[in-house]
Design an enzyme around this catalytic site. Structure first.
Site, mmCIF file in Angstrom:
data_model
loop_
_atom_site.group_PDB
_atom_site.id
_atom_site.type_symbol
_atom_site.label_atom_id
_atom_site.label_comp_id
_atom_site.label_asym_id
_atom_site.label_seq_id
_atom_site.Cartn_x
_atom_site.Cartn_y
_atom_site.Cartn_z
ATOM 1 N N THR A 1 41.736 44.651 36.163
ATOM 2 C CA THR A 1 40.391 44.653 35.572
ATOM 3 C C THR A 1 40.135 46.008 34.914
ATOM 4 O OG1 THR A 1 39.546 43.062 37.142
ATOM 5 C CG2 THR A 1 37.955 44.679 36.361
ATOM 6 N N GLY B 1 37.431 41.018 44.526
ATOM 7 C CA GLY B 1 36.018 40.872 44.214
ATOM 8 C C GLY B 1 35.171 40.392 45.367
ATOM 9 N N THR C 1 37.062 47.862 40.842
ATOM 10 C CA THR C 1 38.160 46.924 40.624
ATOM 11 C C THR C 1 38.871 46.685 41.943
ATOM 12 O OG1 THR C 1 40.236 46.496 39.498
ATOM 13 C CG2 THR C 1 39.683 48.814 39.854
ATOM 14 N N GLY C 2 39.259 45.452 42.170
ATOM 15 C CA GLY C 2 39.921 45.107 43.427
ATOM 16 C C GLY C 2 39.526 43.702 43.823
ATOM 17 N N VAL D 1 33.912 33.038 40.349
ATOM 18 C CA VAL D 1 33.421 34.249 39.691
ATOM 19 C C VAL D 1 33.501 35.373 40.708
ATOM 20 C CG1 VAL D 1 31.410 35.357 38.636
ATOM 21 C CG2 VAL D 1 31.895 32.960 38.135
ATOM 22 N N GLY D 2 33.987 36.527 40.269
ATOM 23 C CA GLY D 2 34.121 37.666 41.174
ATOM 24 C C GLY D 2 32.948 38.621 41.082
ATOM 25 N N ASP D 3 33.195 39.852 41.435
ATOM 26 C CA ASP D 3 32.160 40.885 41.514
ATOM 27 C C ASP D 3 31.771 41.471 40.162
ATOM 28 O OD1 ASP D 3 34.878 41.838 41.506
ATOM 29 O OD2 ASP D 3 34.078 43.851 41.809
HETATM 30 N N1 ASP Z 1 37.421 42.455 40.890
HETATM 31 C C1 ASP Z 1 38.022 41.448 40.041
HETATM 32 C C2 ASP Z 1 37.626 40.075 40.537
HETATM 33 O O1 ASP Z 1 37.624 39.881 41.738
HETATM 34 C C3 ASP Z 1 39.514 41.524 40.006
HETATM 35 C C4 ASP Z 1 40.108 42.888 39.798
HETATM 36 O O2 ASP Z 1 39.425 43.892 39.841
HETATM 37 O O3 ASP Z 1 41.304 42.944 39.539
HETATM 38 O O4 ASP Z 1 37.380 39.210 39.745
#
Ligand code: ASP
Length: 310
Positions: free
Chosen positions: A181, A235, A232-233, A210-212
């Site tokens: 991300t 979510g 990022t990580g 849907v993520g964060d």
């Molecule tokens: N945080 C993002 C999600 O969960 C993914 C990512 O940061 O790689 O959609």
């Protein structure tokens, strides 16, 4: 319940006084098995181009919002990152993207599950500036046309690399291996803050997940009284901990430094079975990059510093 020691938080401090400052990330996670020195070099080149594009805006006196959008644009167009062209694919093999733009004045716009918008951050900006709403999920073609954002056929977003990652995720369950991300946070010459984040989510995610990233306070947050932050990580852990807002509250009310606030939030994310990274620019003083995953693609630029790490 047994208590475990959280993984160490790695951090970089961005010395900047109260000057203009741009900090970006291109995802945190573990080094994928397809990572090569050539691909890492490409990531670093793209991070540098993103920093240069965003920082040029700050230098010219533009707003923090304009700077973060300019930086995000470059990374959305670059196939190495999990956003725009090169976004991660859902279990159905399509790119379903989320983005959010927030100013430190509390104005915010976001989109979720878009699949034709070339630069999802432009749609987030349009929601913020042209509508009375905050978040649109899977907007219709009519709205997209009214916002005046560029569109592409859904095939434009799909790269060979992401197709391969999807096959591997579906055969070996590797989907959390590498994220990618993108995010940007900035302080402009007036001391105003902004944050932006854009993503294709997680490889092999279910349709509609849907993520964060597009949720204000979770993956993206800005408040001129405290910080601008982008995460990022994993979510789900960022949502359960309301991560970026948590950083802001820790700075504003608990009087923690941005590094203390980011580290404590990452420990909370770990307790919720997540990992990842945060970039933080405060209203005053030094910026911070912090992560508890193996690696983080990131960079920063200020009048006295210019750095990328791929
Ligand atoms: N945080 C993002 C999600 O969960 C993914 C990512 O940061 O790689 O959609």
């Amino acid at each position: 319940m047994p208590t475990t020691t959280p993984p160490p938080v790695k951090s970089l401090t961005v010395e900047s006084g109260d000057d203009i400052l741009l900090v970006i990330h291109g995802g945190a996670g573990s080094r994928g098995k397809h990572s090569t020195p050539e691909r890492q070099a490409q990531v670093e080149k793209d991070l540098q181009r993103a920093l240069d594009a965003g920082y040029a805006k700050l230098e010219a006196g533009a707003s923090a919002e304009d700077a973060v959008v300019a930086a995000i644009h470059v990374m959305e167009d670059a196939p190495e990152f999990n956003a725009g062209h090169g976004a991660a694919l859902t279990s159905d093999g399509i790119a379903q993207m989320d983005a959010c733009l927030m100013g430190g004045d509390g104005e915010v716009g976001a989109v979720a599950s878009v699949h034709t918008i070339k630069n999802p951050i432009d749609a987030a900006k349009a929601v913020k500036e042209q509508t009375k709403h905050v978040l649109f999920a899977d907007p219709r073609d009519q709205e997209i046309a009214e916002w005046g954002v560029e569109t592409r056929d859904p095939s434009y977003f799909i790269t060979e690399q992401r197709k391969q990652s999807l096959v591997e995720a579906q055969t070996n369950g590797d989907e959390w291996e590498k994220h990618g991300t993108i995010g940007a946070v900035a302080r402009d010459a007036r001391g105003h803050l902004a944050a932006a984040t854009s993503t294709g989510g997680i490889t092999n995610q279910m349709h509609g997940r849907v993520g964060d990233t597009p949720l204000p306070g979770c993956g993206t947050y800005a408040n001129d009284a405290s910080v601008a932050a982008s995460g990022t990580g994993i979510g789900e852990a960022f949502m359960r901990t309301v991560a970026c807002h948590q950083v802001s509250d820790r700075v504003e009310f608990a009087k923690q430094t941005p590094l203390e606030a980011a580290s404590a939030t990452l420990d909370d994310i770990d307790a919720r079975h997540g990992d990842g990274g945060l970039i933080v620019v405060p209203a005053h003083g030094d910026g911070v990059i912090a992560y508890n995953s193996e690696m983080m693609n990131c960079g920063y630029k200020s009048p006295t510093a210019d750095y990328v790490q791929g």
